[in-house]
Every structure is written in structure tokens, then in C-alpha cells.
Scaffold this active site. Structure first.
Site, PDB file in Angstrom:
ATOM      1  N   ARG A 283      23.202   0.993 -20.980  1.00 31.37           N
ATOM      2  CA  ARG A 283      23.366   0.873 -22.427  1.00 31.37           C
ATOM      3  C   ARG A 283      22.321   1.688 -23.195  1.00 31.37           C
ATOM      4  O   ARG A 283      22.236   1.575 -24.414  1.00 31.37           O
ATOM      5  CB  ARG A 283      23.279  -0.601 -22.856  1.00 31.37           C
ATOM      6  CG  ARG A 283      24.474  -1.434 -22.437  1.00 31.37           C
ATOM      7  CD  ARG A 283      24.499  -2.771 -23.163  1.00 31.37           C
ATOM      8  NE  ARG A 283      25.659  -3.558 -22.778  1.00 31.37           N
ATOM      9  CZ  ARG A 283      25.667  -4.474 -21.813  1.00 31.37           C
ATOM     10  NH1 ARG A 283      24.543  -4.730 -21.162  1.00 31.37           N
ATOM     11  NH2 ARG A 283      26.772  -5.137 -21.527  1.00 31.37           N
TER      12      ARG A 283
ATOM     13  N   ASP B   5      11.565  10.379   1.328  1.00 28.44           N
ATOM     14  CA  ASP B   5      10.616   9.950   2.358  1.00 28.44           C
ATOM     15  C   ASP B   5      10.669   8.458   2.635  1.00 28.44           C
ATOM     16  O   ASP B   5       9.862   7.930   3.412  1.00 28.44           O
ATOM     17  CB  ASP B   5       9.190  10.348   1.965  1.00 28.44           C
ATOM     18  CG  ASP B   5       8.733   9.742   0.641  1.00 28.44           C
ATOM     19  OD1 ASP B   5       9.516   9.008   0.014  1.00 28.44           O
ATOM     20  OD2 ASP B   5       7.584  10.019   0.235  1.00 28.44           O
ATOM     21  N   GLY B   6      11.595   7.732   2.008  1.00 29.45           N
ATOM     22  CA  GLY B   6      11.692   6.302   2.207  1.00 29.45           C
ATOM     23  C   GLY B   6      10.695   5.495   1.401  1.00 29.45           C
ATOM     24  O   GLY B   6      10.717   4.266   1.436  1.00 29.45           O
TER      25      GLY B   6
ATOM     26  N   HIS C   6       9.282   7.012  -2.022  1.00 31.47           N
ATOM     27  CA  HIS C   6       9.597   7.350  -3.406  1.00 31.47           C
ATOM     28  C   HIS C   6      11.034   6.979  -3.764  1.00 31.47           C
ATOM     29  O   HIS C   6      11.319   6.638  -4.919  1.00 31.47           O
ATOM     30  CB  HIS C   6       9.396   8.844  -3.646  1.00 31.47           C
ATOM     31  CG  HIS C   6       7.963   9.276  -3.667  1.00 31.47           C
ATOM     32  ND1 HIS C   6       7.246   9.495  -2.525  1.00 31.47           N
ATOM     33  CD2 HIS C   6       7.126   9.505  -4.705  1.00 31.47           C
ATOM     34  CE1 HIS C   6       6.010   9.857  -2.852  1.00 31.47           C
ATOM     35  NE2 HIS C   6       5.912   9.874  -4.171  1.00 31.47           N
TER      36      HIS C   6
ATOM     37  N   ASP D 104       6.226  16.379  -2.075  1.00 33.26           N
ATOM     38  CA  ASP D 104       5.185  15.886  -2.982  1.00 33.26           C
ATOM     39  C   ASP D 104       3.955  15.464  -2.174  1.00 33.26           C
ATOM     40  O   ASP D 104       3.177  14.602  -2.577  1.00 33.26           O
ATOM     41  CB  ASP D 104       5.691  14.715  -3.833  1.00 33.26           C
ATOM     42  CG  ASP D 104       4.833  14.457  -5.070  1.00 33.26           C
ATOM     43  OD1 ASP D 104       4.048  15.352  -5.453  1.00 33.26           O
ATOM     44  OD2 ASP D 104       4.930  13.359  -5.641  1.00 33.26           O
TER      45      ASP D 104
ATOM     46  N   GLY E   6       1.609  10.774  -4.658  1.00 29.66           N
ATOM     47  CA  GLY E   6       2.075  11.811  -3.747  1.00 29.66           C
ATOM     48  C   GLY E   6       2.601  11.213  -2.452  1.00 29.66           C
ATOM     49  O   GLY E   6       2.684   9.991  -2.278  1.00 29.66           O
TER      50      GLY E   6
END
Length: 387
Positions: free
Chosen positions: A225, A249-250, A252, A275, A314
Site C-alpha cells: 500500500r 549469501d544466505g 543478506h 559485498d 558486508g
């Protein structure tokens, strides 16, 4: 003359080859095709054939192997770049974090030497013209309003070595900042933002090459919304107007989210990134990202906080780790995942005529893995790489 035989994923119109050959004599590839059509002596095909891919391309990386690009010296820069190249990243962009103009000039000077030698493909300025409300692992004292003159000075000082700059669409003087980047042929990367939908749509039309800095991270969540930056970014990426960075990467992003963006946006509009920071490939412990203290626990890096609730700072994965997780955990088909790990970032950087796919006449940047996508051999410009 290396003659590589196995499962070839060239990322070209040839399509995947179950029994293919990639050969090169010197820095350029001279043959990519079926083994049965190769005019030369063929190596045997193992029972479990290796996978042969283009060298991986990481357009957003802050370091690795114990060294961070925003804070290390020349030897550390080389060590971090070599760490990633050893593990399959043949084209690497060094990312900085928000800093003062003098600090950025000092960093650009050091990193520029590695660009000149070919160890790095360029420099990415992540900040300082970003939102303090979505700063992530950036020092709030070093985030400043958009300053086109400062950006122009840095671009001139870098002499073509800056390839991307992350800017929040709502920062002051956004259009003038975008003009500086367009004039210098630099990727406008949008992120670390709380921009509303209208500002976001405008920003995504301001550059001839636009990317989204780590999709979903450091931006408002999707709200059905309340159309916002993420709404605009996903729509623009789906249309092919922008390339969206994805940290698969599991940490982020959940694996299901990664699968969703591949299925909805498509690999041609996604760039897998790490990153990564100094702790990539290193044990848990204390590290730095720029001037900030970072704690890594169970492989997850966060800004130091006595309660353990600091922002993610990171990543700690390599590009090969990200590719492997995308395939085996998110369930993305290998050619699509490899496209996002090589071909799409090559196009974003404007170097797709040289790297990012396997065909005759391309640079011999090649990654050979086992069937689990664990790197076995890395070739850079036709030479087996060993730092």
C-alpha cells in the site's frame, strides 16, 4: 596450450555443452564448442566432468583474506584482490565506503595503482551521498549531502578508474550528480535510500547505465500500500532498465528471495555480488570496515554493538560461494546463475566484448570447478592463476 574439456557453460547463443572444449594459446580464447568438433588432441572426459565457466565478475567488493579496500595499504590491496582471484573472480571492482574527500582521494590513489596493473577492474564509491536513515555499515559522520563539485573533483582525480558510484535519489543536487557520472561514463548505482516512489522512478531514468546497490538491503521494505524505492527498483529491473545487485549469501537475502528475483526479474537484469569485506575467508573475530569496528560471528559480519545487534557490515562469502548457494540452495538453474555472476555484470561495466562469456576472441578468463561448483583452476588472460 590449455585444452579444457568438460561441461561448458559459455553464456552465449551456443548454449550449455555436456561435452565441450575451451582452448586457448595465449591470452585469448580460440575455440569453444563441442568436443566432437574440436580439431586437436582431446583430453579424456572424466566420469564426473568438471564445469567450465567464464571467470566470475564481482562489481561490489570491499575486500577479503583479512584486508579491506577502504582501510588497508598497497600490499593489503594486492592480498585482498589475489584472495578473490584465487577463488574464481577474474574481474573485481574494489568498493569503498563513505569517507571525507581527502580520505577518498588517498584511497583512490592506492587502489588506482592496482587498477593500472590489471589486478582490479575499477573503483566503486559507495557513498558518501547516501541516506543516514539507511546507512547500514557507513559512518554517519562521513555521510554528506550531494556535492557535485566534490564528485567532479574525485572523478577527475581518479582519471577513469572509478566505474560506479552509489547515490541515494533523495540526496541534494541529485540531477547534477547524475550528470557528472553520465559525462564520465560511470555507472549510477542507486541505494542506501529512503526515497519515495516518484523520486526513485525519476532517478532510474537519469543514467544510461543504472544499477541498484544490493537489492532489498539498505532500502525500505516492499509495502503493497506504499510504493517506494524497492517497488520502483524491482519494476525497473524487470523491464531491463536497470541491473539489480543481489547478495545471495544466505545472510543478506533468504534463498527463497533469491529464487523469487531470478524468476521475476531474470538473470539478464541481475548481478550477483559478494559485498565482501576483510573477513571473507577468515575466522570469526574483530575486523574493520573503513573506520568502523566489525565483529564476525558464525560467518556473519556486523558493526560492533555490545548487545550484538549491529547492522550487517558486508559479507564473508566469495563470488564462487554466492554462485554455489544460488544454484544449490536457491535452486536457480546453473546457466541463469552464471549469467548473473559473469555476463550481466560484464555488460553493466561495459566490458562484455572482452569478458563475461566464453567464445573465440574473448579474453581467456576461465573458471574450472568440480560438479559442486568448488573452484579447481582459475585462468586469467590464459594463464593459470597462482598468487
Amino acid at each position: 596450450m590449455p585444452i579444457l574439456r568438460g561441461r561448458v557453460v559459455p553464456l552465449t547463443e551456443v548454449g550449455e555443452l555436456a561435452d565441450g572444449v575451451v582452448s586457448f594459446d595465449g591470452p585469448m580464447i580460440d575455440y569453444v564448442g563441442p568436443a566432437m568438433e574440436f580439431d586437436g588432441e582431446l583430453p579424456e572426459l572424466p566420469e564426473e566432468p568438471p564445469i567450465i565457466l567464464p571467470g566470475l565478475i564481482d562489481v561490489h567488493c570491499h575486500g577479503g583474506g583479512g584486508y579491506g579496500f577502504p582501510e588497508t595499504d598497497a600490499d593489503g590491496i594486492a592480498a585482498a584482490a589475489n584472495f578473490h582471484r584465487d577463488r574464481g573472480t577474474t574481474t573485481l571492482v574494489a568498493s569503498l565506503v563513505s569517507a571525507t574527500e581527502d580520505e577518498l582521494r588517498e584511497r583512490i590513489g592506492l587502489l588506482g595503482a592496482a587498477v593500472d596493473t590489471g589486478l582490479l577492474a575499477g573503483i566503486h564509491l559507495e557513498g558518501p551521498f547516501i541516506s543516514e536513515h539507511r546507512r547500514g555499515a557507513h559512518d554517519p559522520e562521513r555521510i554528506v549531502p550531494g556535492d557535485p563539485d566534490m564528485l567532479a573533483r574525485l572523478v577527475e582525480f581518479a582519471g577513469g578508474r572509478i566505474v560506479a558510484v552509489t547515490i541515494a535519489p533523495e540526496t541534494e543536487n541529485f540531477d547534477k550528480l547524475a550528470d557528472v557520472l553520465a559525462d564520465a561514463n560511470i555507472v549510477l548505482s542507486l541505494g542506501h535510500t529512503v526515497a519515495d516512489y516518484e523520486h526513485s522512478v525519476h532517478a532510474m531514468k537519469r543514467g544510461w547505465r543504472v544499477s541498484i546497490t544490493h537489492l532489498f538491503n539498505a532500502m525500505p521494505e516492499l509495502a503493497h500500500r506504499d510504493a517506494n524505492f524497492l517497488t520502483a527498483a524491482m519494476a525497473a529491473a524487470g523491464r531491463g532498465d536497470v541491473v539489480a545487485e543481489v547478495i545471495a549469501d544466505g545472510v543478506h537475502l533468504a534463498d527463497g528471495t533469491v529464487r523469487m528475483v531470478f524468476d521475476t526479474i531474470g538473470a539478464d537484469n541481475l548481478a550477483l555480488i559478494t559485498d565482501a569485506m576483510a573477513a571473507a575467508g577468515m575466522p570469526d573475530g574483530r575486523y574493520h570496515l573503513g573506520v568502523l569496528d566489525v565483529v564476525v560471528q558464525d560467518g556473519v559480519s556486523r558493526l560492533y554493538d555490545p548487545h550484538g545487534e549491529g547492522a550487517i557490515a558486508g559479507g564473508t562469502a566469495t563470488a564462487a560461494d554466492v554462485l554455489r548457494r544460488t544454484v544449490f540452495h536457491a535452486g536457480v538453474e546453473l546457466t541463469a546463475a552464471a549469467t548473473a555472476a559473469a555476463a550481466t555484470p560484464a555488460r553493466l561495466l561495459g566490458v562484455a566484448d572482452r569478458v563475461g562469456s566464453l567464445r573465440a576472441g574473448m579474453n581467456a578468463d576461465v573458471l574450472v570447478t568440480d560438479h559442486h561448483l568448488t573452484p579447481l583452476t582459475v585462468y586469467k588472460d590464459g594463464l593459470a592463476w597462482n598468487s
